[in-house]
Motif scaffolding. Structure first.
Motif, short mmCIF file in Angstrom:
data_model
loop_
_atom_site.label_atom_id
_atom_site.label_comp_id
_atom_site.label_asym_id
_atom_site.label_seq_id
_atom_site.Cartn_x
_atom_site.Cartn_y
_atom_site.Cartn_z
N ASN A 57 47.23 -28.63 -19.60
CA ASN A 57 45.78 -28.67 -19.82
C ASN A 57 45.17 -30.04 -19.52
O ASN A 57 44.30 -30.53 -20.23
CB ASN A 57 45.44 -28.20 -21.25
CG ASN A 57 46.18 -28.98 -22.32
OD1 ASN A 57 47.10 -29.73 -22.02
ND2 ASN A 57 45.79 -28.78 -23.56
N ILE A 58 45.65 -30.61 -18.41
CA ILE A 58 45.06 -31.86 -17.91
C ILE A 58 45.31 -31.90 -16.40
O ILE A 58 46.33 -31.42 -15.91
CB ILE A 58 45.66 -33.09 -18.64
CG1 ILE A 58 45.00 -34.39 -18.19
CG2 ILE A 58 47.17 -33.17 -18.50
CD1 ILE A 58 45.28 -35.59 -19.09
N ALA A 59 44.34 -32.46 -15.70
CA ALA A 59 44.41 -32.53 -14.23
C ALA A 59 45.65 -33.29 -13.77
O ALA A 59 46.24 -34.07 -14.52
CB ALA A 59 43.15 -33.20 -13.69
N VAL B 62 45.93 -24.37 -21.89
CA VAL B 62 44.66 -24.00 -21.30
C VAL B 62 44.22 -22.75 -22.05
O VAL B 62 45.02 -21.85 -22.31
CB VAL B 62 44.81 -23.74 -19.79
CG1 VAL B 62 43.56 -23.10 -19.22
CG2 VAL B 62 45.12 -25.05 -19.07
N ALA C 193 39.32 -27.12 -19.29
CA ALA C 193 40.67 -26.94 -18.75
C ALA C 193 41.37 -28.27 -18.51
O ALA C 193 42.60 -28.32 -18.43
CB ALA C 193 40.63 -26.10 -17.47
N THR C 194 40.61 -29.35 -18.37
CA THR C 194 41.23 -30.68 -18.29
C THR C 194 40.59 -31.60 -19.32
O THR C 194 39.36 -31.74 -19.36
CB THR C 194 41.15 -31.27 -16.87
OG1 THR C 194 41.83 -32.54 -16.86
CG2 THR C 194 39.72 -31.48 -16.39
N SER C 195 41.42 -32.16 -20.18
CA SER C 195 40.95 -33.05 -21.25
C SER C 195 42.01 -34.10 -21.51
O SER C 195 43.18 -33.89 -21.23
CB SER C 195 40.75 -32.26 -22.56
OG SER C 195 39.68 -31.36 -22.49
N GLN D 131 34.30 -26.65 -19.13
CA GLN D 131 34.78 -27.99 -18.81
C GLN D 131 36.08 -28.35 -19.51
O GLN D 131 36.54 -29.48 -19.42
CB GLN D 131 33.70 -29.01 -19.20
CG GLN D 131 33.44 -29.02 -20.71
CD GLN D 131 32.30 -29.91 -21.12
OE1 GLN D 131 31.96 -30.86 -20.44
NE2 GLN D 131 31.71 -29.59 -22.27
N TYR E 292 33.80 -24.85 -12.36
CA TYR E 292 34.29 -26.18 -12.74
C TYR E 292 35.58 -26.51 -11.99
O TYR E 292 35.84 -27.63 -11.63
CB TYR E 292 34.54 -26.22 -14.25
CG TYR E 292 34.65 -27.61 -14.83
CD1 TYR E 292 33.51 -28.38 -15.08
CD2 TYR E 292 35.89 -28.16 -15.14
CE1 TYR E 292 33.61 -29.65 -15.62
CE2 TYR E 292 35.99 -29.44 -15.68
CZ TYR E 292 34.85 -30.17 -15.91
OH TYR E 292 34.94 -31.44 -16.44
#
Lengths: 451, 451
Positions: free
Chosen positions: A208-210, B62, B76-78, B74, A185
């Protein structure tokens, strides 16, 4: 051919008007500040007018004024910035969305995460107005008996910003590959663990976000003290500032931009936007009548309470018709306090006169016709007083509709304000570069650090 | 005539699927968990199906798993819950919006304010899932070297909730009169200053936002430990719980509801909604093939990492084909840990078998036809195993569309699920009373306290 310098316009929208009498003005929505349907319409109207940004100030307490004054204003109930701006993100497409968040009463992980999330939801339209919070009542809502001292707040703010921007860089821009075939991922080589340990914060990361679409949401500041100017010159990309007149504005502008040059920063990479309270009439006379009528809705209780806040001392027991006595130093914002004291001294105002001015709106105002207001704005732009304005509306919706319907077209006719957005992000609107990721060079496949 | 008991349905939407292989399933959106356009469509689809609520779990880090496992999921980014739910509030009209917020890593003033703001923005659709956060990596993002001990977290949670509900009651429901003629925006007799001083928090108040439309946003809980059940019986209005099967569900249901009776609470004022992972096929065989195909996308690295989280210990060095050895106590959620240990013992599973189950989805599952799934749900309802379910989708959008398009109509045909919303708020959907303001009786013009 050099392009003509362009104005940048923010809309100061929390509260929707800073004027205490705004909600009582004939035809105004009494609940304009706390009605989502209205706020949605305002944001969409500002977007049609091609404003750079919708800006929400914030307070972490009901304002520290006596209840008899407090009850006369519209600010005791307001939406929390992230919830309101996120809802507006879903019903607008281009306008920037700037929220205040405090470095004194929040934590870097939460702040980094929420602004990143708003930036993703809005497609790159978020901005963070970094404040250290000068309201001592806020401290009491967060378990602190004593408000943190001014310089200490700024030292904490600087480390807070280092951590937040470090967390925003947790992931390379192209970390999330979502390779269905391999089942990967993200690429672990593009994940950085911050592991920050400093004087005020210990934060491991990663976020924990892009990484936000803008790299970093636009960093905005509002402080005008010595520490505030220096922090702005080092880290800000826009400054919302209170300047009483063009001369003061030019001094501030020159000071901050020269600090940037000394630091090796391009002065064009920070936009200075003084707040401007704008009252539009079809004639000068009509405009001044509107302002006077609006002031007539300000109660003395409210004025004297605002004056107490500005000075950081309860002055409600003073003789309303006497002069302002000496006021000791306080934890109130230094620049705001000094400006009020200067007015009283320089213009020989009574306590009542000072209270009415401060209680209505005491900062820079432009009261006039579309043409005279455009003249003023153009003068600030060409004489290096500002890069634009954070526009404050006197009452809603008419005061906003007047500006959008009459002043904006005049600015566009003069070629100093956009007719269409040229990009999609707040950085695009403000002409700001996208920050590189401090941990990952573009297209560099190797990680600086990984867990 | 007694009305037939009704099912309540939440949709578990963060992550959009708990199954590690979900994003790789043929036809699934690989970015379903982090694409606002998709999430908006899912929420609108769930609203058309008359779901009670859209539910976001949350993590403040994370997930603490080895990167080789982490990279296969899926999560790790939310989006951050408040920003996403607020944006969804602007594009939906009826569905409830429930977000997790931690009592260990946030502060009561911020939490009270954001949920109140979401409740106002959404017209009374907010719910707060109260968690104490069992992930030790979260502590490291908030300056704590050691994670807080289990019972300590629950004591803090209880005081946190007292403060939050007290802040929600800062204003009487009719405090904001906005009397244009008199200039009084609110009635000071309807303002209460909390002035809380307890073991963990000192919070003055009042909250700077009006009382929420629902009085209080719906209070949801998820803990299943002894302390968690007792806290739920005392304070919760909905419980999202993990129950492995109907027998366990009935024991849990009877236990919590009898605790409520002992406390003098009406057992109907708390809805118990176990998580149910639902895979719909046109035949039983097709449904089981879908589940097996989905599991085939789970990597061993991912399974063993999930098992390590569930146990609170790194078990990646164990022999995959041997039995699970004794695992010492840890800070991991007690109930989840015990369930996994029980499976290994009772079914004699190897480490690999256990890892694959936990890594795919290890809780209650309903794999079958619309009719067989409706049978199962109806059985839970009629045998007092639950008041409904928090539905977990296997992959998006097809797994969600299958449930909405096939199972919901079957539930409606049987008369156990609504065809239309009967009210506008989440309390209306769940059949919960609106809490009275503890400081102001209805229509009582006198204040308990004022500043």
């Amino acid at each position: 051919m050099t392009r003509i310098r362009q104005l940048h316009l923010g809309a100061f929208m929390r509260p929707v008007s800073l004027h205490t009498g705004a909600w009582r003005f004939p035809g105004a929505y009494p609940d304009a500040n706390f009605n989502f349907a209205h706020l949605k319409r305002f944001a969409q109207t500002l977007e049609r007018a091609r404003f750079d940004a919708f800006f929400m100030a914030d307070h972490l307490a009901v304002l520290n004024m006596p209840v008899n004054a407090l009850k006369r204003g519209q600010t005791a109930t307001s939406f929390e910035p992230f919830t309101l701006l996120s809802a507006l993100a879903a019903v607008t497409e281009k306008i920037g969305l700037v929220a205040t968040a405090s470095t004194t009463f929040d934590t870097p992980f939460h702040v980094a995460r929420r602004f990143a999330s708003l930036d993703h939801l809005s497609g790159g339209r978020a901005g963070w107005n970094v404040v250290t919070t000068s309201n001592p009542d806020a401290a009491l809502n967060f378990g602190l008996d004593e408000h943190m001292e001014h310089d200490e707040r700024y030292r904490r703010a600087r480390e807070f910003m280092d951590v937040v921007t470090g967390l925003w860089d947790s992931w390379a821009d192209d970390a999330f590959v979502r390779d269905v075939a391999s089942g990967e991922y993200f690429d672990p080589a593009k994940l950085h663990v911050l592991a920050h340990k400093g004087d005020y914060f210990s934060v491991r990361g990663p976020l924990n976000i892009a990484r936000p679409p803008q790299g970093w949401p636009v960093v905005v500041q509002a402080g005008s003290s010595e520490a505030g100017r220096q922090l702005a010159a080092e880290t800000a990309e826009a400054v919302f500032t209170a300047q009483p007149d063009l001369e003061a504005g030019k001094r501030f502008y020159a000071d901050v931009k020269s600090r940037m040059e000394k630091l090796g920063r391009d002065p064009d990479h920070l936009k200075i936007l003084p707040g401007a309270f704008v009252v539009v009439g079809d004639s000068l006379e009509e405009a001044h009548e509107k302002r006077e009528r609006l002031d007539s809705f300000v109660h003395y209780d409210s004025g004297i309470a605002s004056l107490s806040i500005a000075l950081g001392h309860d002055v409600s027991a003073l003789d309303p018709d006497g002069p302002l006595p000496e006021i000791p130093e306080s934890n109130a914002s230094r620049s705001a306090r000094q400006r009020v004291v200067d007015w009283a001294r320089e213009e020989g105002l009574t306590v009542r006169q000072l209270a009415q001015r401060v209680g209505g709106y005491s900062g820079l105002q432009m009261v006039g016709t579309p043409s005279s207001i455009a003249d003023e704005m153009e003068q600030w732009l060409t004489e290096a007083g500002s890069d634009g304005f954070n526009v404050m509306f006197p009452y809603l919706p008419a005061g906003l509709d007047d500006f959008v319907g009459k002043v904006v077209p005049e600015l566009q006719r003069r070629g100093i304000f956009r007719r269409e957005y040229e990009g999609n992000t707040l950085r695009d609107h403000l002409g700001l570069p996208r920050p590189a990721n401090r941990f990952f060079a573009v297209d560099d496949r190797s990680a600086i650090s990984q867990r």
